[in-house]
Write a protein that holds these residues in place. Structure first.
Motif, short mmCIF file in Angstrom:
data_model
loop_
_atom_site.label_atom_id
_atom_site.label_comp_id
_atom_site.label_asym_id
_atom_site.label_seq_id
_atom_site.Cartn_x
_atom_site.Cartn_y
_atom_site.Cartn_z
N LEU A 199 0.85 -1.19 0.00
CA LEU A 199 0.00 0.00 0.00
C LEU A 199 0.88 1.23 0.00
N LEU A 200 0.67 2.10 -0.98
CA LEU A 200 1.31 3.42 -1.04
C LEU A 200 0.25 4.45 -0.69
N THR A 201 0.54 5.29 0.30
CA THR A 201 -0.50 6.18 0.80
C THR A 201 0.09 7.45 1.39
N ALA A 202 -0.74 8.50 1.37
CA ALA A 202 -0.41 9.75 2.07
C ALA A 202 -1.40 9.99 3.20
N GLU A 203 -2.09 8.94 3.64
CA GLU A 203 -3.05 9.04 4.73
C GLU A 203 -2.35 9.55 5.99
N PRO A 204 -2.80 10.69 6.57
CA PRO A 204 -2.09 11.29 7.70
C PRO A 204 -1.96 10.37 8.92
N SER A 205 -3.00 9.58 9.23
CA SER A 205 -2.92 8.74 10.42
C SER A 205 -1.88 7.63 10.25
N ILE A 206 -1.75 7.12 9.04
CA ILE A 206 -0.75 6.08 8.80
C ILE A 206 0.64 6.69 8.86
#
Length: 727
Positions: free
Chosen positions: A517-524
């Motif tokens: 998973l590539l993400t810019a989700e702040p919580s992650i």
């Protein structure tokens, strides 16, 4: 991808695994005290509810062997599976059998989860292994080798060669082999030589024609020379003849023992304990402690002696005595020892005998259009789920790290490295980033078994370039696959993340099936920041916003979600569990799945290797099905779907004690509906009744499926079609 050639129609179900020795009677061992067994009754569950993990592993290797016997496979792919079987078995003995022997010799009374002592397990392993080894040798000598000869690839013995070939090989022996051979005699002045682990050796008896006395000598077959020597090309590029190196040496032993008569020569091979245990002291440099232990690994005690079937009883007794090997640890092989050499044949340029070439596709999110976007711009628009090898690693994860290294707005890169390739572009990118003035942190797990030396090398190269290197944690292996990139965007700091199921290794990413998973989700991003603070500093944190992190959170999180599915089922709401793992061994997770089955929750498990869970037992697991998919690619991803909860998770942890208790592992939720659809499509394909697989039976047998159907689906082939990869 399918294990057969892409141009061929779907193959029938693979042949069943061979007959096994009688499985252990679960009631046979006397009941141990509750404190010494892992299978004590829990919530009314029966004591005999687990399969033995070691025998389950041997069943896995039997499935690998079945692929070698499957005539629908391309011929050189079948030879490759013979080589994989041999390499798998080497590691099994070096680690698992070695561990059981150590527990037996130390007198530890701890039984396996199915109630067996180490001694009992070793007895079952020895019997089952000998049967598999005989089947393995027969598959090569009786099936693969003759079929290869029919297709122009011959493996011959010295007696089969023409005189011209013998003369050419004599010149090669004299110039290239003879100078590196060292015959070691055994007599009162010459003690029995040390035999290195996994080396191929010749046990030789020579007779003094004058005195009439016989002596033993050992000749090591060089391991820096190709094991299979190409004798000739047979006149065209489509055929070749190979001679085992030990045959060439054996035919010319007279050159080594001048004036003596060679009366007996046999091949043998020793496997030694490589179950490295680093004495971790918080006050000692972990790197120095590991290097000290690595130096001792080559001197581990023998755990297996492989001998040629024609070895005399006298010679065998001498080896047993001098090597201090128990007769139960002898494996008799009818044919070539160490068939891992068949990887050499797989390298032969015969496209007609292999799977069609495979080229991973660039994920659509990263495909270059008229105006190429950076990876960071793509992730600001939404998460991306990459599925290797179908989605290219080099144009997704590798590009993510390389762009971070070259982007002037990137302030920091933090990365875990468990195993990587010898010429890793990931390591090169981290070095470039450090040299460009970015803050770069790499946690290099130097305790990754059999990759310790390589990881030490790369750790030192990273340190030299200015990377902040951490050598793992005392008492834990860091097995998680995580990257964190911190980027300045105007007045904002944004974090970009990758969390996956596989290593940052571009070579294995073309062979191993993994998901990331590539993400810019702040919580992650915030969770990964906290995790790296734990890994590099003294932070103590056991809970996170979005992630599940072992050794504290993954088992608890998985079991809690299983319990939620149970509550949904009891309330009459939709419920279901789907797991895809490499191994399912952890008793607490298995017991939770049993309780789910008893509550009516349908449970589907796709497991590549070991499974200690017993499916299909009335009143215990009648709602659980376990299947195994093997093929061209090594199924390696760990994915979890909780239907009632509406949650999908991916991560680095298998359901095993070592992963959940003794490693740092990370599981991440996949929430984006578009990405969830990708995971559901993968599960639907793997679990389709028409998909070629093996299904685990209540008695421990693995039955090929589907039975009696002409319409067989191939899961890996369908994944290639789904992702648009080229085959």
């Amino acid at each position: 991808m399918s294990t057969e050639n892409n141009d061929q129609p779907p193959a029938p179900a693979p042949p069943p695994p061979p007959n096994r020795p009688e499985r252990p009677e679960r009631s046979a061992p006397s009941a141990p005290p509750a404190a010494t067994t892992a299978s004590a009754a829990v919530d009314g569950l029966p004591d005999d509810r687990y399969f033995n993990r070691e025998l389950s592993w041997l069943d896995f290797n039997a499935r690998v062997l079945a692929l070698a016997e499957d005539e629908s496979q391309p011929l050189l792919e079948r030879a490759k599976f013979l080589a994989i079987f041999a390499s798998n078995l080497d590691e099994f003995y070096m680690v698992r059998v070695a561990g059981l022997k150590r527990r037996r010799e130390t007198g530890l009374s701890v039984r396996s989860a199915d109630g067996l002592t180490p001694r009992e397990q070793l007895a079952y392993i020895a019997k089952r292994n000998q049967e598999l080894v005989e089947q393995h040798a027969s598959a090569f000598e009786q099936r693969i080798r003759p079929e290869l000869a029919q297709r122009g690839i011959r493996i011959v013995r010295w007696a089969e060669l023409e005189d011209d070939d013998r003369r050419r090989l004599l010149v090669y022996f004299t110039e290239q082999i003879f100078p590196v051979l060292t015959p070691l005699a055994v007599d009162p002045a010459h003690p029995f030589p040390y035999i290195s682990g996994l080396s191929l050796n010749l046990a030789v008896t020579v007779r003094d024609p004058e005195a009439g006395t016989e002596r033993f000598a050992r000749v090591k077959v060089p391991d820096n020379v190709p094991r299979l020597l190409q004798v000739q090309s047979n006149g065209d590029e489509w055929s070749a003849t190979f001679l085992p190196l030990e045959d060439l040496i054996g035919a010319h032993l007279g050159e080594l023992f001048t004036g003596m008569e060679v009366t007996e020569v046999h091949e043998f091979r020793v496997t030694r304990n490589a179950d490295l245990e680093v004495e971790e002291d918080r006050d000692e440099d972990l790197l120095l402690a590991l290097e000290r232990e690595l130096a001792q690994r080559r001197f581990g005690p023998p755990v297996r002696l492989e001998i040629a079937s024609d070895m005399s009883e006298h010679m065998q007794e001498l080896l047993l005595r001098e090597l201090e090997v128990h007769p139960n640890d002898v494996v008799v092989i009818n044919g070539l020892l160490d068939l891992s050499c068949l990887w050499q044949l797989h390298a032969v340029d015969r496209k007609d005998l292999k799977d069609a070439p495979f080229v991973p596709a660039t994920h659509p999110a990263f495909a270059e259009h008229e105006t190429p976007k950076s990876v960071f711009a793509t992730l600001r628009e939404g998460d991306v789920l990459v599925h290797h090898p179908y989605d290219s690693f080099s144009t997704s994860v590798q590009r993510f790290i390389e762009q971070a290294a070259s982007d002037p707005h990137v302030l920091a890169i933090k990365q875990t490295l468990y195993r990587t390739s010898g010429d890793s572009p990931i390591v090169d990118a981290l070095i470039d980033a450090a040299e460009a003035g970015k803050q770069v942190v790499a946690l290099v797990e130097i305790k990754a078994r059999f990759d310790e030396q390589a990881n030490i090398k790369w750790a030192r190269a990273l340190e030299k370039a200015g990377v902040h290197v951490v050598y793992g944690l005392v008492g834990l292996k860091t097995h998680c696959k995580t990257s964190l990139v911190v980027r300045q965007e105007g007045s904002t700091i944004r974090r970009y993340c990758h969390i996956g199921t596989g290593n940052y290794n571009p070579k294995t990413a073309r062979l191993y099936e993994d998901i990331g998973l590539l993400t810019a989700e702040p919580s992650i991003g915030a969770d990964l920041t906290d995790l790296f603070n734990v890994l590099t500093g003294y932070a103590r944190q056991n809970t996170y916003r979005s992630l599940l992190v072992a050794p504290h959170g993954i088992r608890r999180g998985i079991v809690e979600r299983i319990e939620q599915e149970i509550e949904f089922a009891r309330a009459g709401k939709p419920a279901g569990i789907r797991f895809k793992v490499n191994s399912l061994v952890d008793e607490q997770v298995i017991d939770a799945l049993y309780r789910a089955s008893q509550a009516g929750v349908p449970v589907d498990v796709v497991v590549r290797g070991i499974c200690a869970l017993k499916p299909g037992i009335d009143g215990l697991s009648e709602n659980i099905e376990v299947r195994s998919i093997l093929g061209r690619f090594l199924e390696h991803s760990r994915v979890f779907h909780f239907v009632g909860c509406g949650e999908h998770w991916i991560g680095s942890a298998d359901m095993m004690h070592r992963n959940l208790d003794r490693r740092v592992e990370v599981q991440v939720p996949v929430r984006n509906p578009r990405l969830v659809k990708q995971l559901d499509a993968m599960f639907d394909s793997a679990l389709d009744p028409g998909t070629r697989c093996w299904v685990l039976q209540p008695d421990g047998e693995w039955e090929p499926a589907p039975q009696g159907s002409d319409q067989v689906r191939d899961h890996q082939r369908e994944m290639i079609a789904l992702h648009g990869a080229q085959g």
